[in-house]
Design a protein around this motif. Structure first.
Motif, PDB file in Angstrom:
ATOM      1  N   ALA A   1      -6.909   7.594   5.404  1.00  0.00           N
ATOM      2  CA  ALA A   1      -7.489   8.361   6.466  1.00  0.00           C
ATOM      3  C   ALA A   1      -7.954   7.230   7.697  1.00  0.00           C
ATOM      4  CB  ALA A   1      -8.848   8.815   5.588  1.00  0.00           C
ATOM      5  N   LEU A   2      -8.626   6.032   7.007  1.00  0.00           N
ATOM      6  CA  LEU A   2      -9.293   5.306   7.981  1.00  0.00           C
ATOM      7  C   LEU A   2      -8.186   4.555   8.937  1.00  0.00           C
ATOM      8  CD1 LEU A   2     -11.736   3.828   9.039  1.00  0.00           C
ATOM      9  CD2 LEU A   2     -11.435   1.991   7.408  1.00  0.00           C
ATOM     10  N   LEU A   3      -6.887   4.507   8.552  1.00  0.00           N
ATOM     11  CA  LEU A   3      -5.692   4.155   8.961  1.00  0.00           C
ATOM     12  C   LEU A   3      -5.296   5.282  10.205  1.00  0.00           C
ATOM     13  CD1 LEU A   3      -3.186   2.422   6.716  1.00  0.00           C
ATOM     14  CD2 LEU A   3      -4.614   1.028   8.589  1.00  0.00           C
ATOM     15  N   ARG A   4      -5.483   6.267   9.757  1.00  0.00           N
ATOM     16  CA  ARG A   4      -5.070   7.347  10.505  1.00  0.00           C
ATOM     17  C   ARG A   4      -5.899   7.526  11.853  1.00  0.00           C
ATOM     18  NH1 ARG A   4      -3.289  11.667   5.968  1.00  0.00           N
ATOM     19  NH2 ARG A   4      -1.071  11.850   6.487  1.00  0.00           N
ATOM     20  N   HIS A   5      -7.177   7.247  11.536  1.00  0.00           N
ATOM     21  CA  HIS A   5      -8.094   7.339  12.736  1.00  0.00           C
ATOM     22  C   HIS A   5      -7.884   5.923  13.582  1.00  0.00           C
ATOM     23  CE1 HIS A   5     -11.745   7.699  14.939  1.00  0.00           C
ATOM     24  NE2 HIS A   5     -12.401   6.541  14.290  1.00  0.00           N
TER      25      HIS A   5
ATOM     26  N   HIS B   1       0.947  -1.147  -0.009  1.00  0.00           N
ATOM     27  CA  HIS B   1       0.126   0.020   0.039  1.00  0.00           C
ATOM     28  C   HIS B   1       0.857   1.120   0.007  1.00  0.00           C
ATOM     29  CE1 HIS B   1      -3.478  -2.518   0.811  1.00  0.00           C
ATOM     30  NE2 HIS B   1      -4.077  -1.515   0.514  1.00  0.00           N
ATOM     31  N   GLY B   2       1.741   1.284  -0.942  1.00  0.00           N
ATOM     32  CA  GLY B   2       2.974   2.434  -0.938  1.00  0.00           C
ATOM     33  C   GLY B   2       3.908   2.198   0.089  1.00  0.00           C
ATOM     34  N   PRO B   3       4.962   3.236   0.068  1.00  0.00           N
ATOM     35  CA  PRO B   3       5.748   3.386   1.163  1.00  0.00           C
ATOM     36  C   PRO B   3       5.275   3.693   2.521  1.00  0.00           C
ATOM     37  CG  PRO B   3       6.005   5.314  -0.216  1.00  0.00           C
ATOM     38  CD  PRO B   3       4.825   4.493  -0.798  1.00  0.00           C
ATOM     39  N   HIS B   4       4.208   4.309   2.660  1.00  0.00           N
ATOM     40  CA  HIS B   4       3.631   4.691   3.932  1.00  0.00           C
ATOM     41  C   HIS B   4       2.656   4.084   4.709  1.00  0.00           C
ATOM     42  CE1 HIS B   4       0.381   5.531   1.177  1.00  0.00           C
ATOM     43  NE2 HIS B   4      -0.416   6.066   2.267  1.00  0.00           N
ATOM     44  N   ALA B   5       1.767   2.970   4.118  1.00  0.00           N
ATOM     45  CA  ALA B   5       1.007   2.139   4.619  1.00  0.00           C
ATOM     46  C   ALA B   5       1.220   0.739   4.795  1.00  0.00           C
ATOM     47  CB  ALA B   5      -0.308   2.328   4.084  1.00  0.00           C
ATOM     48  N   PRO B   6       0.939   0.059   5.953  1.00  0.00           N
ATOM     49  CA  PRO B   6       1.317  -1.267   6.113  1.00  0.00           C
ATOM     50  C   PRO B   6       0.603  -2.200   5.083  1.00  0.00           C
ATOM     51  CG  PRO B   6      -0.388  -0.567   7.707  1.00  0.00           C
ATOM     52  CD  PRO B   6       0.029   0.385   6.804  1.00  0.00           C
ATOM     53  N   LEU B   7       1.193  -3.400   4.701  1.00  0.00           N
ATOM     54  CA  LEU B   7       0.946  -4.354   3.850  1.00  0.00           C
ATOM     55  C   LEU B   7      -0.462  -4.867   4.329  1.00  0.00           C
ATOM     56  CD1 LEU B   7       4.323  -6.377   3.781  1.00  0.00           C
ATOM     57  CD2 LEU B   7       3.063  -5.107   1.957  1.00  0.00           C
ATOM     58  N   GLY B   8      -0.844  -4.857   5.725  1.00  0.00           N
ATOM     59  CA  GLY B   8      -2.038  -5.293   6.110  1.00  0.00           C
ATOM     60  C   GLY B   8      -3.151  -4.403   6.311  1.00  0.00           C
ATOM     61  N   THR B   9      -3.138  -3.289   5.252  1.00  0.00           N
ATOM     62  CA  THR B   9      -4.151  -2.325   5.494  1.00  0.00           C
ATOM     63  C   THR B   9      -5.456  -2.887   5.101  1.00  0.00           C
ATOM     64  OG1 THR B   9      -2.676  -0.242   4.797  1.00  0.00           O
ATOM     65  CG2 THR B   9      -5.032  -0.155   4.034  1.00  0.00           C
ATOM     66  N   ASP B  10      -5.653  -3.808   4.160  1.00  0.00           N
ATOM     67  CA  ASP B  10      -7.033  -4.066   3.741  1.00  0.00           C
ATOM     68  C   ASP B  10      -7.534  -5.191   4.955  1.00  0.00           C
ATOM     69  OD1 ASP B  10      -6.571  -2.762   1.500  1.00  0.00           O
ATOM     70  OD2 ASP B  10      -6.369  -4.495   0.227  1.00  0.00           O
ATOM     71  N   VAL B  11      -6.838  -5.922   5.568  1.00  0.00           N
ATOM     72  CA  VAL B  11      -7.188  -6.515   6.771  1.00  0.00           C
ATOM     73  C   VAL B  11      -7.682  -5.783   8.009  1.00  0.00           C
ATOM     74  CG1 VAL B  11      -6.633  -8.466   8.355  1.00  0.00           C
ATOM     75  CG2 VAL B  11      -5.632  -8.463   6.279  1.00  0.00           C
ATOM     76  N   LEU B  12      -6.833  -4.655   8.322  1.00  0.00           N
ATOM     77  CA  LEU B  12      -6.931  -3.887   9.589  1.00  0.00           C
ATOM     78  C   LEU B  12      -8.169  -3.022   9.219  1.00  0.00           C
ATOM     79  CD1 LEU B  12      -3.324  -2.674   9.723  1.00  0.00           C
ATOM     80  CD2 LEU B  12      -4.727  -4.120  11.351  1.00  0.00           C
ATOM     81  N   THR B  13      -8.486  -2.354   7.998  1.00  0.00           N
ATOM     82  CA  THR B  13      -9.695  -1.668   7.779  1.00  0.00           C
ATOM     83  C   THR B  13     -10.884  -2.580   7.762  1.00  0.00           C
ATOM     84  OG1 THR B  13      -9.198  -1.900   5.418  1.00  0.00           O
ATOM     85  CG2 THR B  13      -8.256   0.097   6.544  1.00  0.00           C
ATOM     86  N   ALA B  14     -10.872  -3.873   7.423  1.00  0.00           N
ATOM     87  CA  ALA B  14     -12.018  -4.716   7.351  1.00  0.00           C
ATOM     88  C   ALA B  14     -12.425  -5.025   8.561  1.00  0.00           C
ATOM     89  CB  ALA B  14     -11.694  -5.834   6.599  1.00  0.00           C
ATOM     90  N   GLU B  15     -11.431  -5.163   9.544  1.00  0.00           N
ATOM     91  CA  GLU B  15     -11.473  -5.576  10.850  1.00  0.00           C
ATOM     92  C   GLU B  15     -12.404  -4.463  11.732  1.00  0.00           C
ATOM     93  OE1 GLU B  15      -8.441  -9.062  12.501  1.00  0.00           O
ATOM     94  OE2 GLU B  15      -7.657  -6.911  12.009  1.00  0.00           O
ATOM     95  N   ALA B  16     -11.950  -3.278  11.479  1.00  0.00           N
ATOM     96  CA  ALA B  16     -12.073  -1.992  12.010  1.00  0.00           C
ATOM     97  C   ALA B  16     -13.546  -1.712  11.717  1.00  0.00           C
ATOM     98  CB  ALA B  16     -11.527  -0.915  11.715  1.00  0.00           C
TER      99      ALA B  16
END
Length: 245
Positions: free
Chosen positions: A157-161, A29-44
């Motif tokens: 945005a969702l990760l930042r929150h 997810h680019g140099p700034h966001a984790p590889l697990g972004t899609d898992v983390l956001t789905a769980e949230a």
């Protein structure tokens, strides 16, 4: 109830047939966001949606690897074939249905999973194993959906929150500099690109700077409210199939 923390006797004593399965991907997810972004956001979104309903809901562990070969040029990305993904998700849901949790909402955080999850839902529902409905959070955030990219404003945005410590804020400018404006390389209404590396230098699509924590809070509220309404509908829906033969 979170199955990860529950005991089997806890689950035995439940009086519900409703379950949620978060599904994501482990991918760049680019140099700034984790590889697990899609898992983390789905769980949230799954957890927030469950909190907004008074119904008892079983929350299954997240499925962290999806259909993501389009990001294969970026180290750390993992993927499985569409057939394997459909079979794995389907069998995971079938195991829930075996224990009576046969109304299932799959909360998805990865665009590459969308078509396959619809197939899984249709197959299991038509077979009578369970009533299964896929829900993709970034399709349910009102006008914000138009800004969905990849590692762009919505996911950032969702990760930042929800997970601010995982966003590499010192790399946001780097992410912006080499990002693509849109997904793909289009001619005559045809996307000529199969992999994200063909049109994005660093894997980012969209401007992550447009996704601050306040927007992330709004996104979570919109997605969670939408999921809660869906859970209520799935719980109440008549899933019988009339036979007109």
């Amino acid at each position: 109830m979170d199955l990860t923390a529950a005991t089997w006797t806890d689950v035995r004593d439940l009086e519900t047939d409703l379950a949620v399965v978060p599904v994501g991907s482990t991918e760049q997810h680019g140099p700034h966001a984790p590889l697990g972004t899609d898992v983390l956001t789905a769980e949230a979104v799954a957890d927030a949606g469950i909190e907004r309903t008074d119904r008892e809901v079983v929350r299954a562990p997240a499925i962290p690897v999806g259909i993501a070969a389009e990001h294969r040029q970026f180290p750390g990305t993992m993927w499985v074939s569409e057939d394997t993904f459909r079979d794995y998700v389907g069998e995971a849901v079938e195991s829930l249905a075996h224990h009576g949790f046969d109304r299932v909402v799959i909360v998805n955080g990865h665009g590459g999973n969308v078509d396959a999850l619809r197939v899984v839902g249709g197959r299991l529902t038509r077979a009578g194993d369970a009533y299964v409905v896929p829900f993709t959070w970034f399709e349910a955030v009102s006008e914000h959906s138009a800004d969905m990219g990849h590692g762009g404003p919505l996911e950032t945005a969702l990760l930042r929150h929800c997970e601010p410590e995982l966003v590499r804020e010192d790399r946001i400018e780097e992410a912006r500099a080499d990002a693509a404006d849109g997904w793909g390389d289009w001619t005559s209404h045809v996307n000529l690109a199969y992999d994200s590396a063909e049109f994005s230098e660093n894997g980012v699509v969209g401007d992550p700077a447009d996704g601050d924590a306040q927007r992330g809070e709004t996104l979570l509220e919109l997605a969670a409210d939408s999921l809660a309404r869906l859970l209520e509908t799935v719980a109440e829906r008549d899933v019988s199939r009339p036979d007109h033969r």
